[in-house]
Enzyme design. Structure first.
Site, PDB file in Angstrom:
ATOM      1  N   CYS B  96     113.354  41.397  -2.721  1.00 61.90           N
ATOM      2  CA  CYS B  96     113.619  42.163  -1.505  1.00 61.90           C
ATOM      3  C   CYS B  96     113.817  43.651  -1.824  1.00 61.90           C
ATOM      4  O   CYS B  96     112.871  44.307  -2.232  1.00 61.90           O
ATOM      5  CB  CYS B  96     114.819  41.553  -0.778  1.00 61.90           C
ATOM      6  SG  CYS B  96     114.866  41.909   0.982  1.00 61.90           S
ATOM      7  N   HIS B 198     114.712  34.844  -0.758  1.00 57.67           N
ATOM      8  CA  HIS B 198     116.116  34.503  -0.990  1.00 57.67           C
ATOM      9  C   HIS B 198     116.242  32.984  -0.922  1.00 57.67           C
ATOM     10  O   HIS B 198     115.271  32.285  -0.701  1.00 57.67           O
ATOM     11  CB  HIS B 198     116.995  35.140   0.085  1.00 57.67           C
ATOM     12  CG  HIS B 198     116.828  36.623   0.220  1.00 57.67           C
ATOM     13  ND1 HIS B 198     117.302  37.498  -0.726  1.00 57.67           N
ATOM     14  CD2 HIS B 198     116.232  37.384   1.174  1.00 57.67           C
ATOM     15  CE1 HIS B 198     117.019  38.747  -0.330  1.00 57.67           C
ATOM     16  NE2 HIS B 198     116.365  38.705   0.808  1.00 57.67           N
TER      17      HIS B 198
END
Lengths: 494, 265
Positions: B96, B198
């Site tokens: 990310c 994630h």
């Protein structure tokens, strides 16, 4: 002048509620609000303006339901039962529905005061509509990032909402949460703080996860002289001098008694109070502190506050004891990393209390102490935990289970006799426990909640307590199963 | 001989959102279970580090405020040396915000151009809507020599586009991936992987965790290294459960359960 739009909105909203209940489309906790708002967007503002003693709003990531219920119970015992969104519908639609339910067809509310638990993200909108006389902001942690976005976004929304409040409003803030305390600077509203002064509750190790470890003013890391949990503690910024405000309502001494009760000694302007709270855990003590501060600000006598809190029942599923066919079951809701970590800490600390008693007094004496405690119901006879962990990823739980990795399940390593893991994300939870150091041999994965409950109970030795840690919808599933077996009352009787 | 690995965790206090810490836990435990010594070195703002001494680097995602506080330190202080280390084959996983900072730049929605270190030939453009949800990725079999599917959860507003000198980590079967347009997820350059997953990613995708550990051991100890297998029954169950749910094999069972619940209510 008669406000026809409001009357129509109230009538339509109420009808929608009745229709929804007749069609058994759920309890109708939000639909009336949605319908009424469509007709009159200002319906909440108009209805709450008729409350003679105004509106109280309570928001925060953890503890807002329990805190609001404490305030509601105290106000009710003080003879002013509030208009309260007790069912927990805490978005704009739910608060509007609550106001509608408490209003006559003529658009006037029956209660004197409104008390609304408020969703963090919905707080700015609800504050703008209800012009609250008292606002309680409890804490701010990461929670359901897929829904709320980041903690900073929520804090910015809160700050903008607080800046619009007039000098006649009181804002009560948690001094120990830097993200919340910083919101009090330079407001027109009157600001009061509450906080924990008992440094014995500082944890030795730095918490793994904090969402506000960096100065809200200048970005430098805070220096903590005491860290209670997550980013909650006594802090200052050596770079710009920002520091924890001195609380007006200070919890000077806090004694935790395992998974059973707590004793609070607190001071506040003009007085002091001792309360024996029938709820366990540090966070429930802080919830009580916030409720006490709020009720003092509302002018409730200290003796009344104390009397109500000393026989308070926790909100449904938050901490609940159930007799599961002769076997004690304690249910504690877990829904985000900080709350889960604190619940785990409460469980492992209760074991440590027992262990230190043993080492101090030698085995014979310890056995006697234990026996005594077991018979008085204070301490469970097992030195290892029997767990039932139920993790769902439905919308109300948050669809992202990443948070399991921010919670400190590592604290459970070496303390687990057996863990039954269930829910829609049972396998993810089992992996989490394995990597936290709980041996896979001590785990059973059973996705279905009824089956998971059976497995957990079959593994439970006589006299031991089963600790159930469900997420929100898993708690509803578990509760439904307990009702089906006639071990618990249906929640609508709650 | 006890094998040893040194694992650098970039900005653990600032870049720690969405459970990315689980990746460190997974690498540590999977080493420990095999008797491999694994030392974790936190790399905070102002830290000096010799990247040639590091076997695996991890860089997670952060809140916007956390990322703003470290971006300059990362680009200025670590950028040149880390880029050289990645060129020389450092094993790295970036997720990310960390992934975005390894690229050339992030063009914000307001038009501001925030520099990255340019170690990965990717750039990111800020979008209006966040891309949020469960993801299933078919991993490019060239990357570890095996075909498998990754599961994870994405939550990002940046759209990342790949240049010619990186390969995608895989193809998105469910979810948005790099940019929601080209069906790719992640980027791979030499031994460095960037992606948006994630979840945490590595605990329930043990194939990828072991690929990183194996690459790091081979770099340090040569090609003789073979990783001892572990019992991954729980991990693979977590992975498979989500692959089946998201690809629909479980759909009939789920809807049948719903129908039963409705009938019993």
């Amino acid at each position: 002048m008669i406000d026809l739009r409001l009357l129509l909105a109230v009538a339509a909203g109420k009808s929608a509620g009745i229709a929804s209940r007749m069609l058994r489309r759920g309890g109708g906790t939000t639909l009336p609000g949605v319908v009424a708002q469509r007709i009159d967007p200002q319906v909440l503002q108009k209805l709450t303006a008729t409350l003679p003693r105004g509106v109280v709003l309570v928001s925060g990531t953890n503890g807002k339901t329990t805190t609001t219920r404490m305030i509601a119970a105290i106000l009710a015992d003080d003879g002013r039962t509030p208009l309260h969104n007790r069912a927990g519908a805490n978005l704009m639609s739910g608060v509007t529905a609550t106001a509608l339910a408490g209003a006559s067809l003529g658009g006037r509310t029956h209660a004197h005061i409104g008390l609304f638990e408020t969703d963090e993200a919905a707080f700015p909108g609800i504050a703008a509509e209800t012009a609250p006389r008292l606002v309680v902001l409890h804490n701010l942690f990461r929670d359901q990032l897929d829904r709320y976005g980041e903690v900073d976004t929520v804090a910015q929304g809160w700050r903008a909402a607080l800046e619009r409040l007039p000098a006649t409003t009181t804002v009560l803030l948690n001094a120990d949460d830097p993200a919340v305390a910083a919101l009090g600077e330079g407001l027109s509203a009157k600001v009061r703080y509450y906080g924990l002064n008992d440094l014995r509750h500082a944890s030795g190790a730095a918490a793994q996860i904090g969402d506000a470890r960096f100065c809200r003013r200048c970005g430098a890391p805070y220096r903590y002289t005491a860290l209670f949990y997550a980013h909650i503690g006594h802090y200052r910024c050596d770079s710009c001098g920002a520091m924890r405000p001195t609380p007006d309502y200070a919890l000077e001494r806090l004694d935790l008694h395992g998974t059973e009760t707590t004793t609070l000694y607190l001071t506040f302007p003009g007085s002091a109070m001792e309360v024996h709270l029938p709820l366990p855990g540090l966070y429930n003590a802080i919830n009580a502190l916030a409720a006490i501060a709020a009720c003092r600000e509302l002018g409730v006598p200290a003796s009344r506050i104390r009397a109500t809190l000393e026989r308070f029942d926790a909100a449904f599923g938050r901490i609940e004891r159930v007799d599961a066919g002769g076997r004690p079951l304690l249910i504690a809701l877990i829904k985000n990393p900080v709350g889960a970590t604190e619940t785990i800490r409460m469980l492992t600390d209760s074991l440590n209390v027992e262990r230190s008693t043993k080492t101090l007094r030698g085995d014979t004496a310890a056995a006697e102490t234990l026996q005594g405690n077991v018979s008085t119901g204070n301490i469970q006879p097992s030195t290892l935990l029997h767990l039932l962990i139920l993790i769902n990823d439905r919308y109300a739980d948050g669809t992202d289970v990443s948070w399991l990795w921010d919670a400190e399940f590592e604290r459970l390593a070496g303390h687990v006799a057996h863990a039954t893991v269930g829910g829609t994300r049972a396998a993810d939870m089992a992996v989490r426990l394995k990597y936290a150091g709980v041996e896979p041999e001590r785990m059973t994965v059973a996705d279905d909640p009824a089956e998971a409950l059976d497995v957990a109970l079959s593994r439970l030795p006589p006299g031991a307590t089963l600790y159930a840690l469900p997420t929100y919808t898993a708690m509803l599933d578990l509760r439904a199963e307990l009702v089906r077996r006639r071990w618990a009352r249906p929640f609508w009787e709650d | 001989m006890t094998w040893q690995l040194r694992l650098a965790h970039l900005y653990p206090d600032h870049m720690n959102i969405y459970g990315d810490r689980g990746n460190i836990i997974a690498l540590q435990q999977r080493c420990r279970w095999r008797g491999i010594a694994c030392e974790v070195i936190p790399v905070g703002p102002g830290a000096t580090i010799d990247w040639s001494d590091i076997d695996i680097a991890f860089f997670g995602g952060g809140q916007d405020s956390g990322q703003a506080l470290i971006a300059e330190d990362f680009v200025e202080r670590q950028g040149p040396a880390l880029r050289a280390a990645i060129d020389a084959g450092l094993v790295m996983l970036a997720i990310c915000g960390g992934y975005q900072l390894l690229g050339h730049y992030f063009l914000t929605h307001a038009g501001q151009r925030l520099p990255g270190i340019g170690a990965l030939d990717v750039y990111t453009v800020g979008g209006k809507e966040r891309l949020i949800g469960n993801v299933v990725v078919d991993v490019n079999p060239d990357i570890s020599g095996a075909a498998f599917r990754l599961v994870g959860f994405e939550n990002h507003s940046g759209r990342t586009y790949l240049g010619a000198s990186v390969r995608p980590l895989g193809r998105v079967l469910v979810g948005h991936g790099n940019n929601g347009e080209d069906g790719t997820e992640g980027a791979v350059y030499r031994n460095t992987i960037g992606c948006y997953l994630h979840g945490s990613l590595l605990p329930k995708n043990p194939q990828l965790a072991d690929h990183l550990i194996a690459m790091a051991l081979r770099r340090r100890y040569g090609n003789v290294v073979r990783l001892a297998p572990l019992n991954d029954a729980l991990e693979l169950k977590a992975q498979q459960t989500m692959v089946e749910r998201m690809l629909g094999k479980g759909r009939w069972r789920a809807s049948r359960r719903k129908i039963n619940q409705a009938l019993n209510a």
